[in-house]
Design a protein around this motif. Structure first.
Motif, short mmCIF file in Angstrom:
data_model
loop_
_atom_site.label_atom_id
_atom_site.label_comp_id
_atom_site.label_asym_id
_atom_site.label_seq_id
_atom_site.Cartn_x
_atom_site.Cartn_y
_atom_site.Cartn_z
N VAL A 109 3.90 2.58 5.42
CA VAL A 109 3.20 2.57 4.12
C VAL A 109 4.12 3.08 3.00
CG1 VAL A 109 0.89 2.85 5.08
CG2 VAL A 109 2.20 4.87 4.49
N ASN A 112 6.62 -0.31 2.63
CA ASN A 112 5.96 -1.56 2.23
C ASN A 112 4.85 -1.25 1.24
OD1 ASN A 112 7.52 -3.04 4.10
ND2 ASN A 112 6.11 -2.51 5.73
N ARG A 113 5.18 -1.07 0.01
CA ARG A 113 4.16 -0.65 -0.95
C ARG A 113 3.43 -1.87 -1.52
NH1 ARG A 113 8.68 2.33 -2.10
NH2 ARG A 113 8.49 4.50 -1.51
N ASN A 114 2.19 -1.61 -1.92
CA ASN A 114 1.43 -2.64 -2.62
C ASN A 114 0.84 -1.99 -3.87
OD1 ASN A 114 -0.11 -4.79 -3.43
ND2 ASN A 114 -1.57 -4.69 -1.75
N THR A 116 -1.11 -2.92 -6.10
CA THR A 116 -2.52 -3.14 -6.46
C THR A 116 -3.48 -2.40 -5.54
OG1 THR A 116 -2.64 -5.12 -5.09
CG2 THR A 116 -2.02 -5.45 -7.39
N SER A 117 -2.95 -1.73 -4.54
CA SER A 117 -3.83 -1.06 -3.58
C SER A 117 -4.01 0.42 -3.92
CB SER A 117 -3.25 -1.19 -2.17
OG SER A 117 -3.92 -0.35 -1.28
N VAL A 118 -5.27 0.81 -4.08
CA VAL A 118 -5.56 2.22 -4.37
C VAL A 118 -5.12 3.08 -3.18
CG1 VAL A 118 -7.40 3.87 -4.93
CG2 VAL A 118 -7.54 1.54 -5.77
N LEU A 119 -5.29 2.54 -1.98
CA LEU A 119 -4.90 3.31 -0.79
C LEU A 119 -3.40 3.57 -0.77
CD1 LEU A 119 -5.75 4.62 1.86
CD2 LEU A 119 -5.64 2.40 2.97
N SER A 120 -2.65 2.60 -1.24
CA SER A 120 -1.19 2.76 -1.30
C SER A 120 -0.83 3.89 -2.27
CB SER A 120 -0.54 1.45 -1.72
OG SER A 120 0.85 1.58 -1.77
N ALA A 186 -12.18 6.54 -5.59
CA ALA A 186 -11.90 5.21 -6.14
C ALA A 186 -11.61 4.21 -5.03
CB ALA A 186 -10.72 5.29 -7.10
N LEU A 187 -11.06 4.72 -3.96
CA LEU A 187 -10.77 3.88 -2.79
C LEU A 187 -12.03 3.13 -2.34
CD1 LEU A 187 -8.34 5.47 -0.48
CD2 LEU A 187 -10.15 4.33 0.69
N PHE A 188 -13.16 3.81 -2.44
CA PHE A 188 -14.44 3.19 -2.09
C PHE A 188 -15.02 2.44 -3.30
CE2 PHE A 188 -13.91 6.77 0.75
CZ PHE A 188 -14.26 6.24 1.98
N VAL A 190 -13.75 0.86 -5.74
CA VAL A 190 -13.19 -0.43 -6.16
C VAL A 190 -13.62 -1.60 -5.28
CG1 VAL A 190 -11.14 0.57 -7.25
CG2 VAL A 190 -11.05 -0.07 -4.84
N VAL A 191 -14.30 -1.28 -4.19
CA VAL A 191 -14.70 -2.35 -3.26
C VAL A 191 -15.96 -3.04 -3.79
CG1 VAL A 191 -15.40 -2.87 -0.89
CG2 VAL A 191 -13.66 -1.15 -1.31
N LYS A 192 -15.75 -4.18 -4.43
CA LYS A 192 -16.90 -4.86 -5.04
C LYS A 192 -17.82 -5.51 -4.01
CE LYS A 192 -13.99 -8.80 -6.17
NZ LYS A 192 -13.36 -9.51 -7.27
#
Lengths: 406, 292
Positions: A109, A112-114, A116-120, A186-188, A190-192
């Motif tokens: 992790v 390999n960053r992303n 757009t991912s809050v988890l990242s 926010a991790l939760f 943002v999950v629409k």
């Protein structure tokens, strides 16, 4: 070898042996021994991860306020809070580590960053947050006045500027801690796909619950470590903050539930029905409301109206901590238990597939092991970190009426 | 002794006489039916004369050939100019689940990992009742919520519009499963259909070719411990073949092709007023179109 050292060696050896055994089972069997499934994919371990992370952030914020406002009376509590926040963070992170499908790849992790991912973002913030706590703990344990010894000049400079360095790092640490747990919320949020989570108030609830759990933990420590000195005044203030946060946190939770119920949107109402009357109603009414609100408020009222006997406040803090755990649990699994598309679950063809999630015995065993290991490491650290040890066992606060009411 | 012989003789006589009588009876019946048979034969000759010549292809085969040509034409273009889409005609779907089974077989899917379930819905109340079948593959969204949340970018939108998973990268955090509004992602828990039987059957140990890589499902190795999802049989499409669910659909209810090709069948179909997409309000822009 000292006797205490040999006992620690024995304890750690046993821990390592059990850890090896559990990890062997975990690696060989994957997650198949859990009661997680393709409908409810996050359960007990994710709840504990969020819970311990919340306690960590709450404790750190408490420490930060003590440090920034230079609240000398609370200094010892602050030190214990800082150290506890570190252990709590590690325990929380261990829960999320064992929850992932490929344990060996967790480190990727960081390569390999992303974006757009809050988890990242979160995972990077956790590391930064850990280092901030570690540096603060290190700085706090440096001697305040440098004595001419053989120590290098850099140490001399650090000792000299210790206080201001701590302050600046704390200035940086407070928004960081807010980002850490606000981010977890926010991790939760943002999950629409999950109507109940997808709300701007969700991260705020996470932060408020975290702060409340931090204050509750401090009150718990005061009662648990009987030699930890505190003043009547500081305890009174703590109890007030505790109660205000308790009311505010539950107000926000109520607001979230009310707005979702009032919306009449199917998925949202389905969630409310699940926790009010459905599969998770026991967890909601007994755990979250019964223990977390009614019993906590009742104990607090007894404390408040009966000579302020600390025991009641202490018990109130414990029930509050239990209640917060139930809030976390009731926000995670039941949300996932709301069907995304009606009739979809019936076509999954796996015996384990169920909308009702109850943690398996193995999930509990792993959880207990991690918590017990964390506690042992915590106790071990207390004796090795000078300022924490002093705060818990030796130091006395000057110029205030020190009293213990237990 | 003498009495035994007498008994045997009489049984033989009876059998011979009986067989003779039966043969005579059958012959007499056949003779009586001759005029009727002649009549039937002449009627058949007239009917055959009225029929059109036998077609070279039946309609559903024409569709298959057309889609295959569409796929082959698409493959001649650069990948980033292709946009694979799927069209499912709900009126034609009979709920046979042959697509589900074919998909399981093609991708060697374990229990719980279902790329293309068929959702059964009962509509109305007796006596006005009907059943609706909705196959639900991955929507290969234009704005996929799953790729956005993946902490390591293991799932991504490939050039041809298909949302793919890099099995060797995925850590198995299941965030994407939580984030998919269609429940199109499942986790490979490492189970086998024939687990807890004397032997895990060979068909479960056969390799699959998802994303063009040969993989055998083995404990501790990917795709066990990974999120998994439908990929429109990307490995087949890239070889000019149709997705398995399209090939096996007995009602010819599923179509695949390149949306960017105006001559393709799917481009034609989505111009219908019957078109709808699932959960469009979420802004995911699904690439699976339903004809209602």
């Amino acid at each position: 070898m000292r006797k205490s050292n040999s006992i620690w060696w024995l304890v750690f050896s046993i821990l390592v042996l059990i850890a090896f055994l559990l990890m062997y089972i975990r690696i060989n069997q994957g997650l198949s021994f859990t009661n997680l499934n393709n409908l409810v994919g996050w359960g007990l371990w994710v709840t504990f991860y969020v819970y311990f992370l919340g306690i960590s952030v709450g404790l750190f914020l408490s420490y930060g306020l003590i440090e920034i406002f230079n609240l000398e009376k609370y200094r010892d509590l602050g030190r214990v809070a800082l150290y506890s926040s570190m252990v709590s963070l590690l325990v929380g992170l261990f829960f999320i580590l064992i929850d992932i499908g490929h344990l060996g790849r967790f480190w990727t992790v960081f390569i390999n960053r992303n974006v757009t991912s809050v988890l990242s973002w979160e995972l990077h913030l956790y590391v930064l947050y850990f280092f901030v706590i570690a540096v603060l703990l290190f700085m706090d344990n440096l001697p305040s006045s440098w004595k001419p010894t053989n120590e290098p000049k850099r140490i001399k400079w650090l000792c000299k500027n210790r206080k201001s360095i701590i302050k600046y790092i704390t200035y940086f640490g407070i928004p960081l801690a807010i980002a850490v747990h606000g981010g977890t919320g926010a991790l939760f949020a943002v999950v629409k796909a999950r109507a109940f989570w997808n709300s701007a108030i969700f991260p705020v609830i996470f932060l408020t619950s975290a702060t409340l759990s931090g204050i509750s933990a401090i009150i718990f420590f005061i009662g648990f470590f009987k030699k930890l000195k505190y003043s009547i005044g500081s305890l009174r203030n703590l109890s007030r903050i505790f109660f205000i946060l308790l009311i505010f946190d539950n107000f926000l939770v109520l607001l979230q539930l009310f707005i979702n119920y009032y919306s009449d949107i199917n998925d949202r109402v389905a969630f409310i029905n699940l926790i009010f009357l459905g599969d998770y109603s026991k967890s909601f009414w007994i755990g979250q409301i019964g223990i977390g609100v009614i019993l906590t408020v009742l104990l607090f009222c007894i404390y408040f109206y009966s000579d302020q006997k600390f025991l009641y406040l202490w018990l109130s803090s414990i029930t509050c901590l239990i209640g917060i755990w139930f809030i976390r649990m009731n926000f995670i699994a039941p949300t996932l238990s709301v069907p995304l598309i009606d009739g979809l679950a019936e076509n999954m063809y796996r015996s384990n597939e169920s909308f009702k999630y109850t943690p398996s015995i193995m999930e509990w065993i792993y959880s207990y092991f991690i918590i017990i290991s964390g506690t042992i490491i915590y106790i071990f650290g207390i004796n090795r970190i000078p300022n924490v040890r002093d705060a818990l066992f030796r130091r006395k606060i000057k110029g205030d009426d020190i009293e213990q009411n237990i | 002794m003498g009495s035994k012989e007498t008994k045997n003789t009489s049984r033989r006589d009876f059998l011979i006489k009986g067989a003779g009588a039966a043969a005579l009876g059958a012959g007499a019946f056949a003779i009586s039916q001759v005029p009727l048979l002649e009549k039937l034969a002449s009627a058949n000759e007239d009917t055959v004369k009225d029929l059109l010549p036998f077609p070279e292809l039946i309609e559903s085969d024409e569709i298959i050939i057309r889609m295959q040509n569409d796929v082959r034409r698409a493959l001649k273009k650069p990948l980033n100019e292709i946009q694979w889409i799927m069209v499912i005609d709900l009126k034609k779907c009979v709920g046979c689940s042959s697509c589900t089974v074919a998909c399981v077989s093609e991708n060697v899917l374990p229990p719980g990992v279902v790329y293309r379930p068929v959702i059964e819905e009962e509509i109305g109340t007796f006596p006005n009742v009907t059943k609706k079948f909705t196959p639900r593959p991955c929507m290969q969204c234009e704005h996929p919520p799953c790729t956005k949340v993946c902490p390591i970018g293991a799932t991504y939108k490939s050039e041809d519009g298909i949302v793919a998973i890099d099995y060797d990268k995925c850590i198995g955090c299941r965030y994407c499963i939580t984030a998919c509004p269609y429940g199109a992602r499942t986790f490979d828990w490492g189970e086998y259909h024939t687990e807890n039987t004397p032997e895990i059957m060979q068909y479960e140990k056969e390799p699959n070719y998802e994303y063009g890589v040969e993989r055998v499902r083995e404990k501790k190795n990917s795709p066990i411990g990974n999120a998994r999802k439908c990929h429109f049989c990307k490995h087949r499409l890239h070889k000019g073949m149709l997705s398995m669910c399209v090939t096996t659909c007995i009602g010819r209810a599923t179509y695949i092709g390149d949306k960017n090709d105006p001559e393709s069948l799917v481009a034609e179909l989505i111009a219908s007023p019957r078109v709808m997409r699932l959960k469009e309000e979420l802004g995911t822009e699904p690439n699976v179109y339903y004809l209602t």
